[in-house]
Design a protein around this motif. Structure first.
Motif, PDB file in Angstrom:
ATOM      1  N   ALA A  49     -45.567  37.310   3.155  1.00  0.00           N
ATOM      2  CA  ALA A  49     -45.793  36.248   2.803  1.00  0.00           C
ATOM      3  C   ALA A  49     -47.190  35.340   2.546  1.00  0.00           C
ATOM      4  CB  ALA A  49     -45.119  35.697   4.303  1.00  0.00           C
ATOM      5  N   TYR A  60     -42.386  32.992   1.297  1.00  0.00           N
ATOM      6  CA  TYR A  60     -41.889  34.173   1.794  1.00  0.00           C
ATOM      7  C   TYR A  60     -41.589  34.755   0.647  1.00  0.00           C
ATOM      8  CZ  TYR A  60     -42.835  32.631   6.390  1.00  0.00           C
ATOM      9  OH  TYR A  60     -43.178  32.126   7.720  1.00  0.00           O
ATOM     10  N   ASP A  62     -38.614  36.946  -0.890  1.00  0.00           N
ATOM     11  CA  ASP A  62     -36.323  36.791  -0.703  1.00  0.00           C
ATOM     12  C   ASP A  62     -36.326  38.119   0.896  1.00  0.00           C
ATOM     13  OD1 ASP A  62     -35.836  36.214  -3.960  1.00  0.00           O
ATOM     14  OD2 ASP A  62     -36.386  34.654  -2.317  1.00  0.00           O
ATOM     15  N   LYS A  65     -37.305  36.648   3.708  1.00  0.00           N
ATOM     16  CA  LYS A  65     -36.485  35.529   4.789  1.00  0.00           C
ATOM     17  C   LYS A  65     -35.543  35.267   5.853  1.00  0.00           C
ATOM     18  CE  LYS A  65     -37.746  32.571  -0.195  1.00  0.00           C
ATOM     19  NZ  LYS A  65     -36.369  31.491  -1.208  1.00  0.00           N
ATOM     20  N   THR A  69     -41.893  35.577  10.133  1.00  0.00           N
ATOM     21  CA  THR A  69     -42.540  34.176  10.024  1.00  0.00           C
ATOM     22  C   THR A  69     -44.369  34.289  10.038  1.00  0.00           C
ATOM     23  OG1 THR A  69     -41.036  33.291  11.085  1.00  0.00           O
ATOM     24  CG2 THR A  69     -42.801  31.560  11.385  1.00  0.00           C
TER      25      THR A  69
END
Length: 126
Positions: A49, A60, A62, A65, A69
């Motif tokens: 990320a 992000y 895949d 995701k 965060t």
């Protein structure tokens, strides 16, 4: 000199959570792209990320995701990665990285653009 120091790694069971931190110092650029990479044993380092410090735009991979965060506290010069719903395949050494300028849609994932790296922190999911 720019220094990036990660912390927060550890061992956790599948489905659990961890929060990684990256304390940055010595960085004079107001615009910077901060990112998290990871490297599993025997595999290449991959981006997880990224966040542009000035715009707050986030990016992000895949594979993370909806589970991970990325965030930043600019007052503390600290980058975070909140990792939820961890899976065994998330096991890796996690690295913090930094580069001048915004991340950019077509560049945020390019490992070679990042000139500054932390020492890494181990995350193990069993």
């Amino acid at each position: 000199d720019v220094q990036l120091v990660e912390s927060g790694g550890g061992s956790v069971q599948a489905g659990g959570s961890l929060r990684l931190s990256c304390a940055a110092s010595g960085y004079t650029y107001s615009d910077k792209c901060m990112a998290w990479f990871r490297q599993a044993l025997g595999k290449e380092r991959e981006v997880v990320a990224a966040v542009s410090s000035s715009t707050g735009s986030t990016y992000y991979a895949d594979s993370v995701k909806g589970r991970f965060t990325i965030s930043q506290d600019t007052t503390k010069n600290t980058l975070y990665l909140q990792m939820n719903e961890l899976k065994p395949e998330d096991t890796a050494i996690y690295y913090c990285a930094a580069d001048a300028g915004v991340c950019g849609t077509g560049r945020w994932y390019q490992r070679t653009r990042y000139g500054y790296w932390g020492q890494g922190t181990q995350v193990t999911v069993s």
